[in-house]
Design an enzyme around this catalytic site. Structure first.
Site, PDB file in Angstrom:
ATOM      1  N   CYS A  88      -1.236   8.912  -1.379  1.00 34.29           N
ATOM      2  CA  CYS A  88      -0.948   7.487  -1.533  1.00 34.29           C
ATOM      3  C   CYS A  88      -1.523   7.013  -2.863  1.00 34.29           C
ATOM      4  O   CYS A  88      -2.617   7.397  -3.267  1.00 34.29           O
ATOM      5  CB  CYS A  88      -1.481   6.674  -0.358  1.00 34.29           C
ATOM      6  SG  CYS A  88      -3.122   6.015  -0.571  1.00 34.29           S
ATOM      7  N   GLU A  89      -0.742   6.200  -3.547  1.00 39.22           N
ATOM      8  CA  GLU A  89      -1.146   5.793  -4.888  1.00 39.22           C
ATOM      9  C   GLU A  89      -2.232   4.725  -4.861  1.00 39.22           C
ATOM     10  O   GLU A  89      -2.815   4.422  -5.899  1.00 39.22           O
ATOM     11  CB  GLU A  89       0.069   5.313  -5.693  1.00 39.22           C
ATOM     12  CG  GLU A  89       0.687   4.022  -5.208  1.00 39.22           C
ATOM     13  CD  GLU A  89       1.939   3.664  -6.016  1.00 39.22           C
ATOM     14  OE1 GLU A  89       2.530   4.563  -6.632  1.00 39.22           O
ATOM     15  OE2 GLU A  89       2.303   2.475  -6.022  1.00 39.22           O
ATOM     16  N   HIS A  90      -2.520   4.174  -3.702  1.00 39.45           N
ATOM     17  CA  HIS A  90      -3.554   3.139  -3.635  1.00 39.45           C
ATOM     18  C   HIS A  90      -4.953   3.712  -3.441  1.00 39.45           C
ATOM     19  O   HIS A  90      -5.926   3.125  -3.904  1.00 39.45           O
ATOM     20  CB  HIS A  90      -3.239   2.150  -2.508  1.00 39.45           C
ATOM     21  CG  HIS A  90      -1.923   1.471  -2.670  1.00 39.45           C
ATOM     22  ND1 HIS A  90      -1.038   1.259  -1.636  1.00 39.45           N
ATOM     23  CD2 HIS A  90      -1.330   0.983  -3.784  1.00 39.45           C
ATOM     24  CE1 HIS A  90       0.040   0.668  -2.099  1.00 39.45           C
ATOM     25  NE2 HIS A  90      -0.103   0.487  -3.395  1.00 39.45           N
ATOM     26  N   HIS A  91      -5.046   4.839  -2.720  1.00 38.99           N
ATOM     27  CA  HIS A  91      -6.364   5.398  -2.415  1.00 38.99           C
ATOM     28  C   HIS A  91      -6.507   6.865  -2.832  1.00 38.99           C
ATOM     29  O   HIS A  91      -7.573   7.447  -2.643  1.00 38.99           O
ATOM     30  CB  HIS A  91      -6.651   5.279  -0.917  1.00 38.99           C
ATOM     31  CG  HIS A  91      -6.558   3.876  -0.394  1.00 38.99           C
ATOM     32  ND1 HIS A  91      -5.395   3.346   0.139  1.00 38.99           N
ATOM     33  CD2 HIS A  91      -7.482   2.888  -0.358  1.00 38.99           C
ATOM     34  CE1 HIS A  91      -5.603   2.095   0.494  1.00 38.99           C
ATOM     35  NE2 HIS A  91      -6.864   1.784   0.210  1.00 38.99           N
ATOM     36  N   GLN A 129       5.052   5.414   0.727  1.00 34.39           N
ATOM     37  CA  GLN A 129       6.048   6.057   1.587  1.00 34.39           C
ATOM     38  C   GLN A 129       7.439   5.425   1.443  1.00 34.39           C
ATOM     39  O   GLN A 129       8.454   6.115   1.483  1.00 34.39           O
ATOM     40  CB  GLN A 129       5.585   5.996   3.053  1.00 34.39           C
ATOM     41  CG  GLN A 129       6.460   6.816   3.990  1.00 34.39           C
ATOM     42  CD  GLN A 129       5.955   6.785   5.418  1.00 34.39           C
ATOM     43  OE1 GLN A 129       4.764   6.680   5.660  1.00 34.39           O
ATOM     44  NE2 GLN A 129       6.862   6.875   6.374  1.00 34.39           N
ATOM     45  N   HIS A 157      -1.205   8.413   7.618  1.00 31.39           N
ATOM     46  CA  HIS A 157      -1.868   8.039   6.375  1.00 31.39           C
ATOM     47  C   HIS A 157      -3.371   8.116   6.551  1.00 31.39           C
ATOM     48  O   HIS A 157      -3.951   7.338   7.308  1.00 31.39           O
ATOM     49  CB  HIS A 157      -1.471   6.611   5.977  1.00 31.39           C
ATOM     50  CG  HIS A 157      -0.057   6.486   5.513  1.00 31.39           C
ATOM     51  ND1 HIS A 157       0.285   6.202   4.209  1.00 31.39           N
ATOM     52  CD2 HIS A 157       1.117   6.641   6.180  1.00 31.39           C
ATOM     53  CE1 HIS A 157       1.603   6.172   4.097  1.00 31.39           C
ATOM     54  NE2 HIS A 157       2.133   6.435   5.271  1.00 31.39           N
ATOM     55  N   CYS A 159      -5.587   7.267   4.508  1.00 31.35           N
ATOM     56  CA  CYS A 159      -6.280   6.072   3.995  1.00 31.35           C
ATOM     57  C   CYS A 159      -6.402   5.022   5.098  1.00 31.35           C
ATOM     58  O   CYS A 159      -7.335   4.226   5.096  1.00 31.35           O
ATOM     59  CB  CYS A 159      -5.592   5.497   2.761  1.00 31.35           C
ATOM     60  SG  CYS A 159      -3.927   4.892   3.014  1.00 31.35           S
TER      61      CYS A 159
HETATM   62 ZN   LIG Z   1      -3.562   4.288   0.841  1.00 30.89          ZN
END
Ligand SMILES: [Zn+2]
Length: 198
Positions: A88-91, A129, A157, A159
């Protein structure tokens, strides 16, 4: 040609900096990068990150071009339960699960073995996703020009799970339905029936 080799050098240069960055990261979380168990960790993480983001190096258009065939077949083609792993590009934490891809050809098919490779090429990048799901559908639509494409992805996920924000065992489901899968409820039902019959 010059551009691609320049891009290659830039990526290699950036990757060479990774072990030092990871050493800094270890220091930042309060670790001692010089203790025995961590000595090789920066190199290992750098190598692992290269693998997990190898999708940036794949030319998906070309991958499909190599395996397009004219075939007078117009029934649903379905590849079910393609396992995938992404970050995931956020975490920068994994999300992973199953991907189901279907399309209805309009005189042209893509080699079946290419479909998991397309999924992998887009998965091995930093993703969300929703975008991953639509990228797979869009490239098939653009290159194979079928009557319709359907992609469903079910994923866990880490995260969300490791950070306790969402209960486990409830996968996130995303879908992209294009062409007849969108316009014709019977085609959509048939597809959903196939992927739900385990
Ligand atoms: Zn994430």
């Amino acid at each position: 040609m010059t551009t691609s080799s320049e891009a290659e050098i830039t990526r290699a240069d950036r990757l060479m900096r990774l072990p030092d960055l990871i050493k800094d990261l270890l220091l930042s979380v309060g670790e001692d990068p010089n203790r025995e168990g961590l000595l090789k960790t920066p190199q290992r993480v750098a190598k692992s990150l290269q693998e997990l983001t190898a999708g940036y190096q794949v030319d998906v258009d070309q991958l499909i071009n190599e395996a397009l065939f004219e075939v007078p077949y117009s029934e649903m083609v379905l590849v079910r339960d393609i396992g995938f792993y992404s970050l995931c590009e956020h975490h920068l934490l994994p999300f992973f699960g199953q991907c189901h891809v279907a399309y209805i050809p309009d005189g042209r098919v893509v080699g079946l073995s290419k479909i998991p490779r397309i999924v992998e090429a887009f998965s091995r990048r930093l993703q969300v996703q929703e975008r991953l799901t639509s990228q797979i559908a869009e490239v098939l639509l653009k290159k194979v020009k079928p009557l319709g494409v359907a992609v469903v992805m079910e994923a866990r996920h880490l995260c969300m799970e490791m950070r306790g924000a969402q209960s486990k065992n409830s996968p996130t489901v995303t879908s992209a339905m294009v062409g007849v899968f969108r316009s014709d409820p019977r085609t959509r039902e048939e597809f959903l029936g196939f992927i739900n019959s385990k």
